[in-house]
Structure formats: structure tokens, C-alpha cells
Design a protein around this motif. Structure first.
Motif, PDB file in Angstrom:
ATOM      1  N   VAL A  69      42.508  35.573  30.471  1.00  0.00           N
ATOM      2  CA  VAL A  69      41.667  34.602  29.760  1.00  0.00           C
ATOM      3  C   VAL A  69      41.491  35.105  28.335  1.00  0.00           C
ATOM      4  O   VAL A  69      41.941  34.461  27.400  1.00  0.00           O
ATOM      5  CB  VAL A  69      40.311  34.399  30.472  1.00  0.00           C
ATOM      6  CG1 VAL A  69      39.419  33.459  29.664  1.00  0.00           C
ATOM      7  CG2 VAL A  69      40.527  33.864  31.884  1.00  0.00           C
ATOM      8  N   ASP A  70      40.822  36.239  28.148  1.00  0.00           N
ATOM      9  CA  ASP A  70      40.730  36.882  26.834  1.00  0.00           C
ATOM     10  C   ASP A  70      39.932  38.178  26.930  1.00  0.00           C
ATOM     11  O   ASP A  70      39.311  38.464  27.951  1.00  0.00           O
ATOM     12  CB  ASP A  70      40.157  35.962  25.745  1.00  0.00           C
ATOM     13  CG  ASP A  70      38.795  35.396  26.072  1.00  0.00           C
ATOM     14  OD1 ASP A  70      37.931  36.144  26.585  1.00  0.00           O
ATOM     15  OD2 ASP A  70      38.579  34.209  25.804  1.00  0.00           O
ATOM     16  N   GLU A  71      39.943  38.965  25.860  1.00  0.00           N
ATOM     17  CA  GLU A  71      39.246  40.255  25.827  1.00  0.00           C
ATOM     18  C   GLU A  71      37.733  40.089  25.880  1.00  0.00           C
ATOM     19  O   GLU A  71      37.030  40.949  26.400  1.00  0.00           O
ATOM     20  CB  GLU A  71      39.633  41.047  24.570  1.00  0.00           C
ATOM     21  CG  GLU A  71      40.963  41.736  24.654  1.00  0.00           C
ATOM     22  CD  GLU A  71      41.032  42.803  25.747  1.00  0.00           C
ATOM     23  OE1 GLU A  71      40.055  43.547  25.967  1.00  0.00           O
ATOM     24  OE2 GLU A  71      42.088  42.890  26.397  1.00  0.00           O
ATOM     25  N   GLU A  72      37.219  38.991  25.329  1.00  0.00           N
ATOM     26  CA  GLU A  72      35.771  38.764  25.339  1.00  0.00           C
ATOM     27  C   GLU A  72      35.257  38.609  26.768  1.00  0.00           C
ATOM     28  O   GLU A  72      34.174  39.088  27.110  1.00  0.00           O
ATOM     29  CB  GLU A  72      35.393  37.549  24.495  1.00  0.00           C
ATOM     30  CG  GLU A  72      35.575  37.736  23.002  1.00  0.00           C
ATOM     31  CD  GLU A  72      37.024  37.603  22.543  1.00  0.00           C
ATOM     32  OE1 GLU A  72      37.842  36.962  23.255  1.00  0.00           O
ATOM     33  OE2 GLU A  72      37.348  38.164  21.479  1.00  0.00           O
ATOM     34  N   LEU A  73      36.034  37.921  27.610  1.00  0.00           N
ATOM     35  CA  LEU A  73      35.627  37.769  29.012  1.00  0.00           C
ATOM     36  C   LEU A  73      35.637  39.125  29.702  1.00  0.00           C
ATOM     37  O   LEU A  73      34.714  39.458  30.455  1.00  0.00           O
ATOM     38  CB  LEU A  73      36.532  36.767  29.748  1.00  0.00           C
ATOM     39  CG  LEU A  73      36.144  36.488  31.201  1.00  0.00           C
ATOM     40  CD1 LEU A  73      34.732  35.915  31.295  1.00  0.00           C
ATOM     41  CD2 LEU A  73      37.144  35.542  31.838  1.00  0.00           C
ATOM     42  N   TRP A  74      36.665  39.932  29.433  1.00  0.00           N
ATOM     43  CA  TRP A  74      36.723  41.262  30.028  1.00  0.00           C
ATOM     44  C   TRP A  74      35.521  42.094  29.584  1.00  0.00           C
ATOM     45  O   TRP A  74      34.889  42.781  30.395  1.00  0.00           O
ATOM     46  CB  TRP A  74      38.024  41.986  29.689  1.00  0.00           C
ATOM     47  CG  TRP A  74      37.991  43.423  30.095  1.00  0.00           C
ATOM     48  CD1 TRP A  74      38.063  44.513  29.286  1.00  0.00           C
ATOM     49  CD2 TRP A  74      37.833  43.939  31.428  1.00  0.00           C
ATOM     50  NE1 TRP A  74      37.962  45.664  30.020  1.00  0.00           N
ATOM     51  CE2 TRP A  74      37.822  45.342  31.342  1.00  0.00           C
ATOM     52  CE3 TRP A  74      37.702  43.354  32.679  1.00  0.00           C
ATOM     53  CZ2 TRP A  74      37.679  46.164  32.445  1.00  0.00           C
ATOM     54  CZ3 TRP A  74      37.556  44.171  33.789  1.00  0.00           C
ATOM     55  CH2 TRP A  74      37.549  45.557  33.667  1.00  0.00           C
ATOM     56  N   ALA A  75      35.142  42.029  28.320  1.00  0.00           N
ATOM     57  CA  ALA A  75      33.989  42.784  27.823  1.00  0.00           C
ATOM     58  C   ALA A  75      32.706  42.342  28.526  1.00  0.00           C
ATOM     59  O   ALA A  75      31.855  43.177  28.876  1.00  0.00           O
ATOM     60  CB  ALA A  75      33.859  42.619  26.315  1.00  0.00           C
ATOM     61  N   ALA A  76      32.555  41.040  28.765  1.00  0.00           N
ATOM     62  CA  ALA A  76      31.367  40.517  29.446  1.00  0.00           C
ATOM     63  C   ALA A  76      31.306  40.994  30.889  1.00  0.00           C
ATOM     64  O   ALA A  76      30.228  41.310  31.407  1.00  0.00           O
ATOM     65  CB  ALA A  76      31.354  38.991  29.381  1.00  0.00           C
ATOM     66  N   VAL A  77      32.454  41.063  31.549  1.00  0.00           N
ATOM     67  CA  VAL A  77      32.511  41.530  32.943  1.00  0.00           C
ATOM     68  C   VAL A  77      32.302  43.036  32.994  1.00  0.00           C
ATOM     69  O   VAL A  77      31.507  43.546  33.797  1.00  0.00           O
ATOM     70  CB  VAL A  77      33.857  41.141  33.593  1.00  0.00           C
ATOM     71  CG1 VAL A  77      34.088  41.889  34.884  1.00  0.00           C
ATOM     72  CG2 VAL A  77      33.911  39.632  33.830  1.00  0.00           C
ATOM     73  N   LYS A  78      32.980  43.755  32.125  1.00  0.00           N
ATOM     74  CA  LYS A  78      32.954  45.220  32.134  1.00  0.00           C
ATOM     75  C   LYS A  78      31.542  45.768  31.950  1.00  0.00           C
ATOM     76  O   LYS A  78      31.159  46.745  32.592  1.00  0.00           O
ATOM     77  CB  LYS A  78      33.865  45.740  31.018  1.00  0.00           C
ATOM     78  CG  LYS A  78      33.957  47.240  30.933  1.00  0.00           C
ATOM     79  CD  LYS A  78      34.894  47.627  29.810  1.00  0.00           C
ATOM     80  CE  LYS A  78      34.902  49.114  29.590  1.00  0.00           C
ATOM     81  NZ  LYS A  78      35.774  49.492  28.470  1.00  0.00           N
ATOM     82  N   LYS A  79      30.733  45.121  31.117  1.00  0.00           N
ATOM     83  CA  LYS A  79      29.382  45.649  30.862  1.00  0.00           C
ATOM     84  C   LYS A  79      28.463  45.525  32.077  1.00  0.00           C
ATOM     85  O   LYS A  79      27.419  46.143  32.124  1.00  0.00           O
ATOM     86  CB  LYS A  79      28.763  44.985  29.634  1.00  0.00           C
ATOM     87  CG  LYS A  79      28.300  43.570  29.823  1.00  0.00           C
ATOM     88  CD  LYS A  79      27.715  43.026  28.535  1.00  0.00           C
ATOM     89  CE  LYS A  79      27.250  41.599  28.744  1.00  0.00           C
ATOM     90  NZ  LYS A  79      26.781  41.008  27.501  1.00  0.00           N
ATOM     91  N   ARG A  80      28.871  44.764  33.087  1.00  0.00           N
ATOM     92  CA  ARG A  80      28.070  44.625  34.308  1.00  0.00           C
ATOM     93  C   ARG A  80      28.433  45.668  35.366  1.00  0.00           C
ATOM     94  O   ARG A  80      27.784  45.741  36.405  1.00  0.00           O
ATOM     95  CB  ARG A  80      28.239  43.227  34.895  1.00  0.00           C
ATOM     96  CG  ARG A  80      27.612  42.163  34.006  1.00  0.00           C
ATOM     97  CD  ARG A  80      27.919  40.786  34.543  1.00  0.00           C
ATOM     98  NE  ARG A  80      27.399  39.765  33.676  1.00  0.00           N
ATOM     99  CZ  ARG A  80      26.326  39.033  33.952  1.00  0.00           C
ATOM    100  NH1 ARG A  80      25.671  39.201  35.068  1.00  0.00           N
ATOM    101  NH2 ARG A  80      25.916  38.116  33.099  1.00  0.00           N
ATOM    102  N   GLY A  81      29.482  46.431  35.107  1.00  0.00           N
ATOM    103  CA  GLY A  81      29.916  47.440  36.073  1.00  0.00           C
ATOM    104  C   GLY A  81      29.806  48.842  35.510  1.00  0.00           C
ATOM    105  O   GLY A  81      29.132  49.079  34.504  1.00  0.00           O
ATOM    106  N   PHE A  82      30.472  49.786  36.166  1.00  0.00           N
ATOM    107  CA  PHE A  82      30.434  51.189  35.783  1.00  0.00           C
ATOM    108  C   PHE A  82      31.862  51.718  35.736  1.00  0.00           C
ATOM    109  O   PHE A  82      32.607  51.545  36.701  1.00  0.00           O
ATOM    110  CB  PHE A  82      29.638  52.013  36.815  1.00  0.00           C
ATOM    111  CG  PHE A  82      28.255  51.495  37.040  1.00  0.00           C
ATOM    112  CD1 PHE A  82      27.210  51.894  36.228  1.00  0.00           C
ATOM    113  CD2 PHE A  82      28.008  50.590  38.058  1.00  0.00           C
ATOM    114  CE1 PHE A  82      25.937  51.409  36.427  1.00  0.00           C
ATOM    115  CE2 PHE A  82      26.726  50.099  38.274  1.00  0.00           C
ATOM    116  CZ  PHE A  82      25.689  50.507  37.455  1.00  0.00           C
TER     117      PHE A  82
END
Length: 161
Positions: A69-82
Motif C-alpha cells: 500500500v505505502d510506507e505511511e501505512l507501514w509506519a502506522a502499523v509498526k508504531k502499534r507493535g514492538f
């Protein structure tokens, strides 16, 4: 528009939500995306009783799927995990096997609960669909599919036909 598509996605898990994201950003003439989910909204903590309370490890395949989808979506998902660079498989308290240790130049996996993954994907989907003039996206929670008639383009749910 006469040829715009109405799309139904069954399941608001990671795959269904990524599909909705991909359709929203595509050049496919989609007017409406309806996502049907039998469970409640994962962001509604009062209704969540462990139904999606298991952790996932997003390694290269999971990261790549979100990044399509894009890097922004990955950043939004990544910040919710560890981030996690080391993995051990524990058989007993004393018996364990090192599966992976820190590797130089290798992006760490992200450990994330499925609830948090779906919540992140949903939050971003709502933001992006509200900014889109192309199509509308609606997620139907607590909705069961009763019958699908592809020949006549009819989907019957416990909500309505």
C-alpha cells in the motif's frame, strides 16, 4: 457512474483490510467498498474478550504486504507493535532453541497483537476513505453472511439483503 463497481469483502482481518486499502488506492473504478465482519470492531475494548488477542510476528512477508500500500501505512502499523530481533522457541523452562539472533542490516520483525494490527489498518482506512472522492468504504461489524448469489450480485446478511 454507470460502470463503477460495488465491492464486498468478507472479513475485516488483515487480508480483508489490506485488500480494501489496495482497492482504495487503485485505478480500478470502485464506487463502494463494503467490508463485512462477524466480530465486533477491534477498537471497541468493551466488546473484545480475547477474540483477537494473539500476537503475530510481522517479518519480511508481513512488512512487504503492508508496504504494497505505502510506507505511511507501514509506519502506522509498526508504531502499534514492538520490534524484535531475537527469537527463541521455549519447550520447557530449561529447554529452548535460539531461532534467530540479531543480524546486522536485517530489519527487525514487529510483534503485534492482531487486534492492534487490525485497529491500525482500520484507523488508516477510515482516514484515507474520508479523504477520497473516488469511493466510499463502510465496515459492517457483527454482520454474518447468510447467502451470496454471484449471478445476480446479491449478498444477504443478518442486517439485510
Amino acid at each position: 457512474k454507470e460502470f463503477d463497481l460495488n465491492v464486498a469483502i468478507v472479513g475485516a482481518g488483515p487480508s480483508g483490510l489490506l485488500l480494501a486499502h489496495k482497492l482504495l488506492q487503485s485505478n480500478i473504478p470502485v464506487a463502494n467498498i463494503d467490508v463485512f465482519e462477524s466480530r465486533s470492531d477491534p477498537r471497541d475494548i468493551k466488546k473484545q474478550q480475547g477474540s483477537r488477542a494473539y500476537a503475530l510476528g510481522l517479518g519480511i512477508r508481513g512488512r512487504s504486504a503492508v508496504r504494497t500500500v505505502d510506507e505511511e501505512l507501514w509506519a502506522a502499523v509498526k508504531k502499534r507493535g514492538f520490534e524484535c530481533e531475537r527469537f527463541r522457541l521455549h519447550f520447557t523452562q530449561k529447554l529452548n532453541v535460539k531461532l534467530r539472533d540479531r543480524e546486522e542490516g536485517v530489519e527487525p520483525s514487529v510483534l503485534i497483537y492482531q487486534t492492534d494490527l487490525c485497529s491500525g489498518l482500520l484507523d488508516e482506512l477510515e482516514i484515507r476513505s474520508s479523504e477520497s472522492s473516488k469511493c466510499t468504504v463502510k465496515v459492517h461489524y457483527d454482520t454474518f453472511i447468510k447467502q451470496v448469489d454471484l449471478a445476480n450480485a446479491i449478498l444477504e446478511t443478518n442486517e439485510h439483503k
